[in-house]
Write a protein that holds these residues in place. Sequence first.
Motif, mmCIF file in Angstrom:
data_model
loop_
_atom_site.group_PDB
_atom_site.id
_atom_site.type_symbol
_atom_site.label_atom_id
_atom_site.label_comp_id
_atom_site.label_asym_id
_atom_site.label_seq_id
_atom_site.Cartn_x
_atom_site.Cartn_y
_atom_site.Cartn_z
ATOM 1 N N GLU A 56 0.824 -1.205 0.000
ATOM 2 C CA GLU A 56 0.000 0.000 0.000
ATOM 3 C C GLU A 56 0.861 1.260 0.000
ATOM 4 N N THR A 57 1.928 1.256 0.784
ATOM 5 C CA THR A 57 2.843 2.396 0.813
ATOM 6 C C THR A 57 3.488 2.592 -0.549
ATOM 7 N N LEU A 58 3.943 1.507 -1.169
ATOM 8 C CA LEU A 58 4.542 1.609 -2.504
ATOM 9 C C LEU A 58 3.526 2.119 -3.518
ATOM 10 N N PHE A 59 2.278 1.697 -3.385
ATOM 11 C CA PHE A 59 1.217 2.182 -4.267
ATOM 12 C C PHE A 59 1.100 3.702 -4.167
ATOM 13 N N HIS A 60 1.074 4.218 -2.946
ATOM 14 C CA HIS A 60 0.921 5.661 -2.737
ATOM 15 C C HIS A 60 2.142 6.427 -3.245
ATOM 16 N N ILE A 61 3.323 5.877 -3.046
ATOM 17 C CA ILE A 61 4.537 6.524 -3.545
ATOM 18 C C ILE A 61 4.537 6.540 -5.071
ATOM 19 N N ALA A 62 4.170 5.429 -5.683
ATOM 20 C CA ALA A 62 4.115 5.359 -7.147
ATOM 21 C C ALA A 62 3.123 6.381 -7.692
ATOM 22 N N LYS A 63 1.974 6.473 -7.058
ATOM 23 C CA LYS A 63 0.962 7.436 -7.489
ATOM 24 C C LYS A 63 1.499 8.861 -7.369
ATOM 25 N N ALA A 64 2.174 9.155 -6.253
ATOM 26 C CA ALA A 64 2.723 10.497 -6.033
ATOM 27 C C ALA A 64 3.812 10.831 -7.055
ATOM 28 N N LEU A 65 4.589 9.824 -7.464
ATOM 29 C CA LEU A 65 5.652 10.031 -8.451
ATOM 30 C C LEU A 65 5.138 9.906 -9.885
ATOM 31 N N ASP A 66 3.889 9.493 -10.032
ATOM 32 C CA ASP A 66 3.273 9.273 -11.347
ATOM 33 C C ASP A 66 4.082 8.268 -12.172
ATOM 34 N N VAL A 67 4.409 7.131 -11.526
ATOM 35 C CA VAL A 67 5.109 6.040 -12.197
ATOM 36 C C VAL A 67 4.350 4.739 -11.940
ATOM 37 N N GLN A 68 4.614 3.759 -12.765
ATOM 38 C CA GLN A 68 4.069 2.424 -12.544
ATOM 39 C C GLN A 68 4.844 1.787 -11.391
ATOM 40 N N ILE A 69 4.154 1.086 -10.526
ATOM 41 C CA ILE A 69 4.794 0.487 -9.350
ATOM 42 C C ILE A 69 5.916 -0.480 -9.747
ATOM 43 N N GLY A 70 5.791 -1.116 -10.907
ATOM 44 C CA GLY A 70 6.810 -2.031 -11.369
ATOM 45 C C GLY A 70 8.163 -1.376 -11.603
ATOM 46 N N GLU A 71 8.182 -0.069 -11.837
ATOM 47 C CA GLU A 71 9.453 0.649 -12.030
ATOM 48 C C GLU A 71 10.349 0.559 -10.805
ATOM 49 N N PHE A 72 9.741 0.397 -9.635
ATOM 50 C CA PHE A 72 10.524 0.311 -8.404
ATOM 51 C C PHE A 72 11.408 -0.932 -8.378
ATOM 52 N N PHE A 73 11.049 -1.941 -9.157
ATOM 53 C CA PHE A 73 11.740 -3.216 -9.096
ATOM 54 C C PHE A 73 12.635 -3.487 -10.302
#
Length: 76
Positions: A56-73
Motif C-alpha cells: 500500500e505504501t509503494l502504491f501511494h509513492i508510485a501514485k505520487a511520483l506518477d510512475v508504474q509500481i513495477g518501475e521500483f523493481f
Amino acid sequence: MKSDKQSRAFLKKLGRKLRGLRKAQGISQDQLAYEAGLRREAIGLIERGEQNPTAETLFHIAKALDVQIGEFFVFQ
C-alpha cells in the motif's frame, strides 16, 4: 542468515531506486511524503533501506511520483 542479508540488500536497492526516481523529478522528501500521505521520516527510512514498505505504501509513492509500481523493481 543468508536470507536476512539478501533481504537487506534488496531493501537498499529498492531505496536507491525510489530516491533516484524522486530526485529525477526534482522533488524533496517532504514533497513526496505530502503527496503520498506519509511522514517524511518514513520516506527517508525507505530510501535508506531501513524500512520494508508495505504494498500500500509503494502504491501511494508510485501514485505520487506518477510512475508504474513495477518501475521500483527494475534495478540496474
